[in-house]
Design an enzyme around this catalytic site. Structure first.
Site, PDB file in Angstrom:
ATOM      1  N   ASP A  17       0.867  -1.180   0.000  1.00 33.37           N
ATOM      2  CA  ASP A  17       0.000   0.000   0.000  1.00 33.37           C
ATOM      3  C   ASP A  17       0.901   1.226   0.000  1.00 33.37           C
ATOM      4  O   ASP A  17       2.107   1.125   0.265  1.00 33.37           O
ATOM      5  CB  ASP A  17      -0.905  -0.003   1.248  1.00 33.37           C
ATOM      6  CG  ASP A  17      -1.792   1.238   1.321  1.00 33.37           C
ATOM      7  OD1 ASP A  17      -2.372   1.617   0.289  1.00 33.37           O
ATOM      8  OD2 ASP A  17      -1.903   1.840   2.408  1.00 33.37           O
ATOM      9  N   SER A  18       0.297   2.381  -0.247  1.00 37.85           N
ATOM     10  CA  SER A  18       1.052   3.630  -0.197  1.00 37.85           C
ATOM     11  C   SER A  18       1.487   3.954   1.228  1.00 37.85           C
ATOM     12  O   SER A  18       2.100   4.986   1.452  1.00 37.85           O
ATOM     13  CB  SER A  18       0.172   4.769  -0.705  1.00 37.85           C
ATOM     14  OG  SER A  18      -0.921   4.937   0.177  1.00 37.85           O
ATOM     15  N   GLY A  50      -2.738   9.114  -3.939  1.00 46.06           N
ATOM     16  CA  GLY A  50      -3.992   9.648  -4.491  1.00 46.06           C
ATOM     17  C   GLY A  50      -3.843  10.979  -5.198  1.00 46.06           C
ATOM     18  O   GLY A  50      -4.729  11.394  -5.939  1.00 46.06           O
ATOM     19  N   CYS A  80      -4.547  -1.255  -1.950  1.00 52.72           N
ATOM     20  CA  CYS A  80      -4.677   0.192  -2.129  1.00 52.72           C
ATOM     21  C   CYS A  80      -5.623   0.427  -3.302  1.00 52.72           C
ATOM     22  O   CYS A  80      -5.370  -0.063  -4.416  1.00 52.72           O
ATOM     23  CB  CYS A  80      -3.285   0.759  -2.439  1.00 52.72           C
ATOM     24  SG  CYS A  80      -3.260   2.507  -2.861  1.00 52.72           S
ATOM     25  N   GLU A 158      -1.198   9.048   8.117  1.00 53.33           N
ATOM     26  CA  GLU A 158       0.212   8.628   8.062  1.00 53.33           C
ATOM     27  C   GLU A 158       1.037   9.263   9.179  1.00 53.33           C
ATOM     28  O   GLU A 158       2.045   8.725   9.589  1.00 53.33           O
ATOM     29  CB  GLU A 158       0.816   8.970   6.693  1.00 53.33           C
ATOM     30  CG  GLU A 158       0.354   8.054   5.580  1.00 53.33           C
ATOM     31  CD  GLU A 158       0.928   6.642   5.650  1.00 53.33           C
ATOM     32  OE1 GLU A 158       2.100   6.491   6.029  1.00 53.33           O
ATOM     33  OE2 GLU A 158       0.186   5.687   5.347  1.00 53.33           O
ATOM     34  N   CYS A 188     -10.918   3.831   0.276  1.00 53.27           N
ATOM     35  CA  CYS A 188      -9.470   3.969   0.483  1.00 53.27           C
ATOM     36  C   CYS A 188      -9.137   3.133   1.710  1.00 53.27           C
ATOM     37  O   CYS A 188      -9.840   3.226   2.724  1.00 53.27           O
ATOM     38  CB  CYS A 188      -9.115   5.435   0.721  1.00 53.27           C
ATOM     39  SG  CYS A 188      -7.425   5.713   1.298  1.00 53.27           S
ATOM     40  N   HIS A 190      -6.956   3.354   3.878  1.00 53.27           N
ATOM     41  CA  HIS A 190      -6.600   4.090   5.100  1.00 53.27           C
ATOM     42  C   HIS A 190      -7.845   4.431   5.941  1.00 53.27           C
ATOM     43  O   HIS A 190      -7.733   4.629   7.149  1.00 53.27           O
ATOM     44  CB  HIS A 190      -5.905   5.413   4.749  1.00 53.27           C
ATOM     45  CG  HIS A 190      -4.462   5.290   4.390  1.00 53.27           C
ATOM     46  ND1 HIS A 190      -4.045   4.719   3.217  1.00 53.27           N
ATOM     47  CD2 HIS A 190      -3.332   5.669   5.061  1.00 53.27           C
ATOM     48  CE1 HIS A 190      -2.712   4.770   3.164  1.00 53.27           C
ATOM     49  NE2 HIS A 190      -2.262   5.331   4.278  1.00 53.27           N
TER      50      HIS A 190
HETATM   51  N1  DGL Z   1      -4.610   3.324   0.835  1.00 52.94           N
HETATM   52  C1  DGL Z   1      -4.664   4.050  -0.401  1.00 52.94           C
HETATM   53  C2  DGL Z   1      -6.001   3.761  -1.097  1.00 52.94           C
HETATM   54  O1  DGL Z   1      -6.641   2.763  -0.775  1.00 52.94           O
HETATM   55  C3  DGL Z   1      -4.337   5.446  -0.067  1.00 52.94           C
HETATM   56  C4  DGL Z   1      -4.088   6.342  -1.147  1.00 52.94           C
HETATM   57  C5  DGL Z   1      -3.078   7.426  -1.002  1.00 52.94           C
HETATM   58  O2  DGL Z   1      -1.919   7.157  -0.678  1.00 52.94           O
HETATM   59  O3  DGL Z   1      -3.488   8.529  -1.338  1.00 52.94           O
HETATM   60  O4  DGL Z   1      -6.438   4.439  -1.990  1.00 52.94           O
END
Ligand code: DGL
Length: 268
Positions: A17-18, A50, A80, A158, A188, A190
């Protein structure tokens, strides 16, 4: 160099994931598939995805996949929505391993709504992606989809500043509530960390939908179809890498009561 694993079934599932959002998916995968080992990459140094271009999201997804394959993973879960909706087709074309992705759960919300109005909270990258548009367009004749971009939510999560998201959530969710949605999709990975705060804002007859469990089930199905399930009786080994702040990663693992066998900083 790619690590050769004698029995491919015993190889770990790679998850990326990011940043920390995919941990909510990890938790579901570990509880659905307790005999599997996992390797999780939190690409927090490059968060948020994103707000990046499609090409940047593709390049980051390739970088993460390359590392997971180098470690010897047998399948990849793109935990993600932003990376899935922008990059999964490229990943599937480029690599010869199974991929499982996650997209906003528009369909379950569409099947469930009584008011004919659903809300989708997701990143700009997800809401603007072709994949999200084509999925949501299938339902636009029968129902109204009220979208909101969760600007800055991922950045605050984060940093571990969850309480600071409340005014933003109010701004994004109130228009959905005012327009009569009865289901809100968290698009998302997160955002499930924000559910306690979201519940303080929305009336309790609005259902919150996230896709964590469905992704875990899909991972199980894909491993089964590919003959890749780990049949050993022992529990799997859970390894977590971050390329940013190790303490924040540990804090989020504690928050969701996920036990790590290995946790380390790693550049990637
Ligand atoms: N967890 C990512 C998602 O599901 C987060 C995106 C991000 O880093 O902006 O979209």
């Amino acid at each position: 160099m790619k690590k050769e694993i004698e029995n491919i079934n015993e190889a770990p599932i790679g998850i990326f994931d990011s940043g920390l959002g995919g941990l909510s998916i990890c938790k579901e995968i570990i509880s659905t598939l307790p005999h599997e080992s996992i390797v999780y990459l939190a690409d927090s140094a490059n968060t948020p995805y994103g707000e990046k271009s499609k090409q940047e999201i593709i390049d980051l997804s390739i970088k993460n996949t390359d590392l997971l394959l180098e470690i010897g993973c047998k399948a990849i879960v793109v935990a993600c929505n932003t990376a899935t909706t922008n990059a999964i087709e490229v990943l599937r074309d480029k690599y010869n391993v199974p991929f499982v992705g996650i997209e906003p759960a528009t369909k379950p919300a569409a099947l469930q709504t009584k008011s004919g109005k659903i809300g989708v909270l997701a990143t700009k990258g997800t809401l603007n992606s072709d994949l999200f548009l084509s999925t949501s367009n299938q339902f636009r004749d029968e129902l109204e989809i009220i979208e909101a971009e969760g600007e800055n939510l991922v950045r605050l999560i984060e940093k571990g500043q969850l309480a600071a998201t409340k005014p933003l959530l109010e701004k994004y969710l109130m228009p959905m509530i005012d327009q009569g949605v009865d289901n809100i999709v968290l698009g998302c990975t997160h955002y499930p960390f924000l559910i306690p705060i979201i519940k303080e804002i929305i009336p309790n007859d609005i259902t919150i939908i996230d896709s964590g469990e469905a992704v875990a089930k899909q991972t199980q199905n894909v491993l089964e179809q590919e003959g890749l399930l780990n049949h050993r009786a022992k529990s799997g080994v859970n390894t977590f890498y971050t390329n940013n702040n190790l303490h924040v990663l540990q804090d989020f693992l504690n928050r969701i009561e996920l036990t790590a066998n290995n946790i380390a900083f790693r550049e990637f």
